[in-house]
Design a protein around this motif. Structure first.
Motif, PDB file in Angstrom:
ATOM      1  N   LEU A  90      22.813  43.324  18.285  1.00  0.00           N
ATOM      2  CA  LEU A  90      24.198  42.987  18.640  1.00  0.00           C
ATOM      3  C   LEU A  90      24.571  41.596  18.122  1.00  0.00           C
ATOM      4  O   LEU A  90      25.737  41.317  17.855  1.00  0.00           O
ATOM      5  CB  LEU A  90      24.396  43.039  20.158  1.00  0.00           C
ATOM      6  N   ALA A  91      23.571  40.749  17.988  1.00  0.00           N
ATOM      7  CA  ALA A  91      23.805  39.396  17.482  1.00  0.00           C
ATOM      8  C   ALA A  91      24.279  39.410  16.031  1.00  0.00           C
ATOM      9  O   ALA A  91      25.089  38.564  15.630  1.00  0.00           O
ATOM     10  CB  ALA A  91      22.526  38.570  17.604  1.00  0.00           C
ATOM     11  N   VAL A  92      23.806  40.364  15.253  1.00  0.00           N
ATOM     12  CA  VAL A  92      24.121  40.399  13.813  1.00  0.00           C
ATOM     13  C   VAL A  92      25.623  40.506  13.559  1.00  0.00           C
ATOM     14  O   VAL A  92      26.185  39.685  12.816  1.00  0.00           O
ATOM     15  CB  VAL A  92      23.325  41.523  13.107  1.00  0.00           C
ATOM     16  N   PRO A  93      26.341  41.484  14.159  1.00  0.00           N
ATOM     17  CA  PRO A  93      27.787  41.527  13.899  1.00  0.00           C
ATOM     18  C   PRO A  93      28.541  40.323  14.473  1.00  0.00           C
ATOM     19  O   PRO A  93      29.543  39.896  13.897  1.00  0.00           O
ATOM     20  CB  PRO A  93      28.257  42.836  14.540  1.00  0.00           C
ATOM     21  N   LEU A  94      28.063  39.772  15.586  1.00  0.00           N
ATOM     22  CA  LEU A  94      28.714  38.572  16.127  1.00  0.00           C
ATOM     23  C   LEU A  94      28.584  37.399  15.159  1.00  0.00           C
ATOM     24  O   LEU A  94      29.559  36.698  14.878  1.00  0.00           O
ATOM     25  CB  LEU A  94      28.115  38.190  17.475  1.00  0.00           C
ATOM     26  N   LEU A  95      27.378  37.195  14.656  1.00  0.00           N
ATOM     27  CA  LEU A  95      27.165  36.125  13.671  1.00  0.00           C
ATOM     28  C   LEU A  95      27.967  36.383  12.397  1.00  0.00           C
ATOM     29  O   LEU A  95      28.599  35.475  11.854  1.00  0.00           O
ATOM     30  CB  LEU A  95      25.684  35.983  13.343  1.00  0.00           C
ATOM     31  N   GLY A  96      27.952  37.619  11.942  1.00  0.00           N
ATOM     32  CA  GLY A  96      28.715  37.974  10.741  1.00  0.00           C
ATOM     33  C   GLY A  96      30.208  37.765  10.937  1.00  0.00           C
ATOM     34  O   GLY A  96      30.890  37.212  10.058  1.00  0.00           O
ATOM     35  N   ALA A  97      30.731  38.187  12.085  1.00  0.00           N
ATOM     36  CA  ALA A  97      32.154  37.993  12.379  1.00  0.00           C
ATOM     37  C   ALA A  97      32.485  36.510  12.454  1.00  0.00           C
ATOM     38  O   ALA A  97      33.538  36.065  11.963  1.00  0.00           O
ATOM     39  CB  ALA A  97      32.527  38.691  13.690  1.00  0.00           C
ATOM     40  N   GLY A  98      31.590  35.725  13.036  1.00  0.00           N
ATOM     41  CA  GLY A  98      31.816  34.285  13.122  1.00  0.00           C
ATOM     42  C   GLY A  98      31.864  33.627  11.752  1.00  0.00           C
ATOM     43  O   GLY A  98      32.757  32.822  11.469  1.00  0.00           O
ATOM     44  N   VAL A  99      30.927  33.983  10.890  1.00  0.00           N
ATOM     45  CA  VAL A  99      30.898  33.416   9.533  1.00  0.00           C
ATOM     46  C   VAL A  99      32.140  33.838   8.758  1.00  0.00           C
ATOM     47  O   VAL A  99      32.799  33.012   8.113  1.00  0.00           O
ATOM     48  CB  VAL A  99      29.609  33.837   8.782  1.00  0.00           C
ATOM     49  N   TRP A 100      32.488  35.125   8.842  1.00  0.00           N
ATOM     50  CA  TRP A 100      33.671  35.616   8.121  1.00  0.00           C
ATOM     51  C   TRP A 100      34.953  34.940   8.627  1.00  0.00           C
ATOM     52  O   TRP A 100      35.780  34.484   7.832  1.00  0.00           O
ATOM     53  CB  TRP A 100      33.804  37.139   8.247  1.00  0.00           C
ATOM     54  N   LEU A 101      35.132  34.864   9.953  1.00  0.00           N
ATOM     55  CA  LEU A 101      36.330  34.250  10.520  1.00  0.00           C
ATOM     56  C   LEU A 101      36.396  32.769  10.159  1.00  0.00           C
ATOM     57  O   LEU A 101      37.477  32.248   9.874  1.00  0.00           O
ATOM     58  CB  LEU A 101      36.375  34.447  12.039  1.00  0.00           C
ATOM     59  N   PHE A 102      35.266  32.099  10.155  1.00  0.00           N
ATOM     60  CA  PHE A 102      35.254  30.686   9.779  1.00  0.00           C
ATOM     61  C   PHE A 102      35.720  30.533   8.327  1.00  0.00           C
ATOM     62  O   PHE A 102      36.578  29.703   8.015  1.00  0.00           O
ATOM     63  CB  PHE A 102      33.860  30.082   9.962  1.00  0.00           C
ATOM     64  N   TRP A 103      35.166  31.338   7.433  1.00  0.00           N
ATOM     65  CA  TRP A 103      35.552  31.282   6.018  1.00  0.00           C
ATOM     66  C   TRP A 103      37.041  31.600   5.843  1.00  0.00           C
ATOM     67  O   TRP A 103      37.757  30.870   5.161  1.00  0.00           O
ATOM     68  CB  TRP A 103      34.694  32.272   5.209  1.00  0.00           C
ATOM     69  N   TYR A 104      37.498  32.697   6.459  1.00  0.00           N
ATOM     70  CA  TYR A 104      38.888  33.136   6.324  1.00  0.00           C
ATOM     71  C   TYR A 104      39.852  32.092   6.894  1.00  0.00           C
ATOM     72  O   TYR A 104      40.870  31.769   6.280  1.00  0.00           O
ATOM     73  CB  TYR A 104      39.051  34.488   7.020  1.00  0.00           C
ATOM     74  N   SER A 105      39.519  31.535   8.042  1.00  0.00           N
ATOM     75  CA  SER A 105      40.377  30.527   8.670  1.00  0.00           C
ATOM     76  C   SER A 105      40.445  29.267   7.814  1.00  0.00           C
ATOM     77  O   SER A 105      41.521  28.697   7.609  1.00  0.00           O
ATOM     78  CB  SER A 105      39.851  30.174  10.058  1.00  0.00           C
TER      79      SER A 105
END
Length: 170
Positions: free
Chosen positions: A36-51
């Motif tokens: 479950l940690a993998v998609p959370l970390l992935g979403a965090g990295v993606w949102l950080f980049w996109y933002s």
């Protein structure tokens, strides 16, 4: 900083000390939380980049308005006023689930509180710089989590546009 110190501590601490910090879970549950940690970390990295990409040249380490600064309200900023902080929260939660650490659980409220304070400082600067435009934007968007009404309105609008493009069943 606490997050980085903790990860460094994991590397240098004696194994017995690290084991005391882990949640007492069976292997199956521990593995599930790790996944479950993998998609959370992935979403965090993606949102950080996109933002960061969306805010572009207006981003600054110091809370300040730049020359010819405009209020950014597109991309992730359409739904959340502080998506970079939301991304950090997702990353922290992903790390917490991956490492299953009582120390990270204990520090999470401090982590969130510090970013709430940062966000409030930023919002004061933005309100001084943009006045009523910022107050309207603030009412329409969530601080760290999207407002339900904004998301539902956009989903409804997209569905209506899609229906208008599709030939009717007459």
């Amino acid at each position: 900083t606490t997050w980085a110190i903790y990860v460094a501590w994991l590397i240098i601490a004696p194994v017995r000390v690290v084991e005391c910090d882990r949640w007492p879970l069976d292997h199956l549950v521990s593995g599930l939380l790790g996944w479950l940690a993998v998609p959370l970390l992935g979403a965090g990295v993606w949102l950080f980049w996109y933002s960061h990409r969306t805010i572009g040249r207006y981003w600054s380490i110091r809370v300040q308005l730049k020359t010819q600064h405009r209020l950014v309200t597109e991309g992730p900023y359409r739904y959340v006023r502080h998506p970079l902080y939301t991304a950090l929260f997702l990353g922290y939660l992903g790390t917490l689930l991956a490492l299953q650490s009582w120390t990270l659980v204990a520090w999470f409220p401090v982590f969130v509180a510090s970013y709430v304070l940062f966000a409030r400082e930023e919002e004061n600067v933005m309100e001084q710089g943009f006045g009523e435009a910022y107050r309207i934007y603030r009412r329409q968007t969530g601080m760290f989590v999207p407002k339900r009404a904004r998301v539902l309105a956009d989903v409804s609008s997209m569905a209506m546009r899609r229906r208008a493009r599709t030939p009717g069943d007459s």
